[in-house]
Design an enzyme around this catalytic site. Structure first.
Site, mmCIF file in Angstrom:
data_model
loop_
_atom_site.group_PDB
_atom_site.id
_atom_site.type_symbol
_atom_site.label_atom_id
_atom_site.label_comp_id
_atom_site.label_asym_id
_atom_site.label_seq_id
_atom_site.Cartn_x
_atom_site.Cartn_y
_atom_site.Cartn_z
ATOM 1 N N ASN A 113 0.811 -1.217 0.000
ATOM 2 C CA ASN A 113 0.000 0.000 0.000
ATOM 3 C C ASN A 113 0.846 1.268 0.000
ATOM 4 O O ASN A 113 0.386 2.309 -0.460
ATOM 5 C CB ASN A 113 -0.973 0.006 1.180
ATOM 6 C CG ASN A 113 -2.140 -0.945 0.954
ATOM 7 O OD1 ASN A 113 -2.282 -1.501 -0.135
ATOM 8 N ND2 ASN A 113 -2.959 -1.139 1.968
ATOM 9 N N ASP A 124 -7.230 -4.056 7.567
ATOM 10 C CA ASP A 124 -6.498 -5.028 6.742
ATOM 11 C C ASP A 124 -5.921 -6.189 7.560
ATOM 12 O O ASP A 124 -5.352 -7.119 6.983
ATOM 13 C CB ASP A 124 -5.363 -4.329 5.975
ATOM 14 C CG ASP A 124 -5.883 -3.544 4.781
ATOM 15 O OD1 ASP A 124 -7.079 -3.644 4.476
ATOM 16 O OD2 ASP A 124 -5.072 -2.835 4.151
ATOM 17 N N ARG A 135 -17.016 1.318 -1.573
ATOM 18 C CA ARG A 135 -15.785 2.083 -1.783
ATOM 19 C C ARG A 135 -15.946 3.262 -2.735
ATOM 20 O O ARG A 135 -15.389 3.277 -3.838
ATOM 21 C CB ARG A 135 -14.661 1.153 -2.228
ATOM 22 C CG ARG A 135 -14.351 0.129 -1.168
ATOM 23 C CD ARG A 135 -13.176 -0.712 -1.470
ATOM 24 N NE ARG A 135 -11.930 -0.137 -1.006
ATOM 25 C CZ ARG A 135 -10.787 -0.792 -1.025
ATOM 26 N NH1 ARG A 135 -10.720 -2.006 -1.511
ATOM 27 N NH2 ARG A 135 -9.693 -0.227 -0.597
#
Ligand code: UD1
Length: 427
Positions: free
Chosen positions: A23, A313, A128
């Site tokens: 990420n 996560d 999202r």
């Protein structure tokens, strides 16, 4: 399609390197758009998402070169150079495969005065939306238009003035887009309630290395003084705190121990606390983190939250671990609305998990058993691998493309720790 086959019940033990953070890499790569000079990123993980992003950058006319890495090395070095940008459009075909493509919107706009990106659409873990990405760019002076499934951001004549924005919800991606835009604005920008994940700090550190002026790094109030141009840099991607946490859960569920080389405790304190609450030993040692589990695991109650809270996560992987705790754990997912798709699969392996809205109650069981399982997102897939390592018999995990998006050479690392795991082809 390939699958991973795990024969459960082996105690994991040994040392593995933590890869560069996916990420972080996905927000460092688009920084190449901000300068004509070369940007060299070291410690980039070898992942399908990174290859996808490289492809997207090539599509804009950016050159990318991978240097000096042997197939047996973990990580790669990539030099990107955006001397001339030949397209300002991120097409549907690439964006649909990789949501992080939205992170080119801000830097492309900042450099070229316009950017067009396909709307990413829904994804397995929820709706999202990208409304905050668009609102913050508007606050910095952009005009936003939507047409035919694309969003187009345009700067006024004379460039973006910069501005002030207070995020109503903490968003990692929208904060990243805002930072990559504000660094090249004409004036000063203020971001309030910004995300402060370690990956955001990594991005700020790169932008500063490129000549950006940012105050408040590591806090939720960021002040960015725009500069007329940025220069090239060489930068090392931070270690992947989610990968490290995942292997910590993998070792712990087998009653094993692992030295996670390169893991940084300051990036993962909430995960470390959760593991300690579950009765797992976690120690900071020179060069990384040592994790060991002996005896019974204890149940844990926690909610996911933006950093420094417990990372969404890590929720699926911790849940897999808690399946083996003595007692009932309560996990609440506050970030994404549909992030329990691993629950029915874990239950098929003998777990006892109930969900009620955003809360999951995990009743610990003595034994789990292997099964054929499949998952619809990256971290959910990893939770099934973790469960498979402790289950009796064979677990087959299908749809490996999720794992390949986010775990560099997963089966190699687990095999290094003594897992019986292999990737096999076929359907
Ligand atoms: C990033 C991470 C992802 C992680 C997530 C939360 C990357 C590539 N991905 O995703 O792995 O799970 O942070 O830590 O870094 N939201 C809106 N409007 C927006 C944007 C977000 O309402 O415009 C909402 C989302 O629906 C979600 C929350 O804000 O409920 C947080 O999302 P966000 O932090 O933006 O996640 P990503 O940046 O997409």
């Amino acid at each position: 399609m390939d699958k991973i086959v795990i024969e459960g019940g082996k105690r994991l033990s040994g040392t593995i390197p933590v890869s560069g953070a996916k990420n972080a890499a996905l927000t460092l790569l688009p920084c190449a758009l901000l300068t004509e000079e070369p940007l060299t990123l070291r410690n980039l993980p070898r992942l399908a998402d990174i290859d996808g992003f490289q492809h997207l950058m090539n599509q804009f006319g950016i050159s990318t070169a991978i240097a000096g890495s042997r197939p047996e090395d973990f990580g790669r070095v990539m030099t990107l150079q955006a001397t001339r940008i030949t397209s300002t459009v991120a097409p549907y075909d690439l964006v649909r495969k990789m949501r992080a493509s939205i992170l080119v919107l801000g830097p492309m706009l900042a450099r070229m005065g316009e950017a067009t990106v396909s709307l990413p659409g829904g994804c397995a873990i929820g709706n999202r939306p990208i409304d905050l990405h668009l609102k913050v760019l508007e606050a910095l002076g952009a005009q936003i238009e939507m047409a035919a499934g694309y969003v187009k951001a345009v700067a006024p004549d004379g460039g973006l003035p910069g501005g002030r924005f207070s995020f109503p919800v903490v968003s990692v991606g929208a904060t990243e887009n805002a930072l990559m835009t504000a660094v090249l604005c004409n004036g000063t920008s203020h971001l309030h309630n910004a995300a402060r994940e370690p990956e955001i700090v990594d991005l700020c550190n790169l932008l500063v290395a490129m000549g950006g002026q940012i105050e408040g790094i590591g806090t939720s109030d960021l002040t960015i003084h725009g500069v007329p141009r940025l220069h090239g840099a060489t930068y090392m991607v931070m270690p992947d705190r989610i990968e490290a946490g995942s292997y910590a859960c993998a070792a712990a569920i087998t009653g094993g121990d692992v030295m996670l080389k390169g893991a940084r405790i300051e990036d993962m304190e909430a995960t470390v606390q959760a593991l300690r609450d579950a009765g797992v030993l976690v120690e900071e040692r020179p060069g990384g983190l040592y994790v060991a589990a002996e005896g019974k695991l204890r149940p844990v109650t926690l909610s996911t939250a933006p950093f420094p809270g417990f990372a969404t996560d890590m929720q699926a992987q911790l849940m897999a671990l808690l399946c083996k705790a003595e007692g009932s754990s309560v996990l609440t997912e506050t970030i994404f609305e549909n992030r329990y798709m691993h629950v029915p699969e874990l239950n098929r392996m003998g777990a006892r998990i109930e969900t009620k809205g955003r809360t999951a109650i995990v009743h610990g069981v003595d034994k789990m058993h292997g099964a054929e399982v499949m998952a619809t997102d990256l971290r959910a897939s990893m939770s099934l691998v973790i469960a498979g390592l402790a289950a009796e018999g064979e677990t087959r995990v299908h749809r490996l493309y999720h794992l390949d998006r986010g775990y560099e050479r997963l089966e190699e690392k687990l095999a290094l720790l003594g897992a019986q795991i292999e990737r096999i082809g076929g359907d």
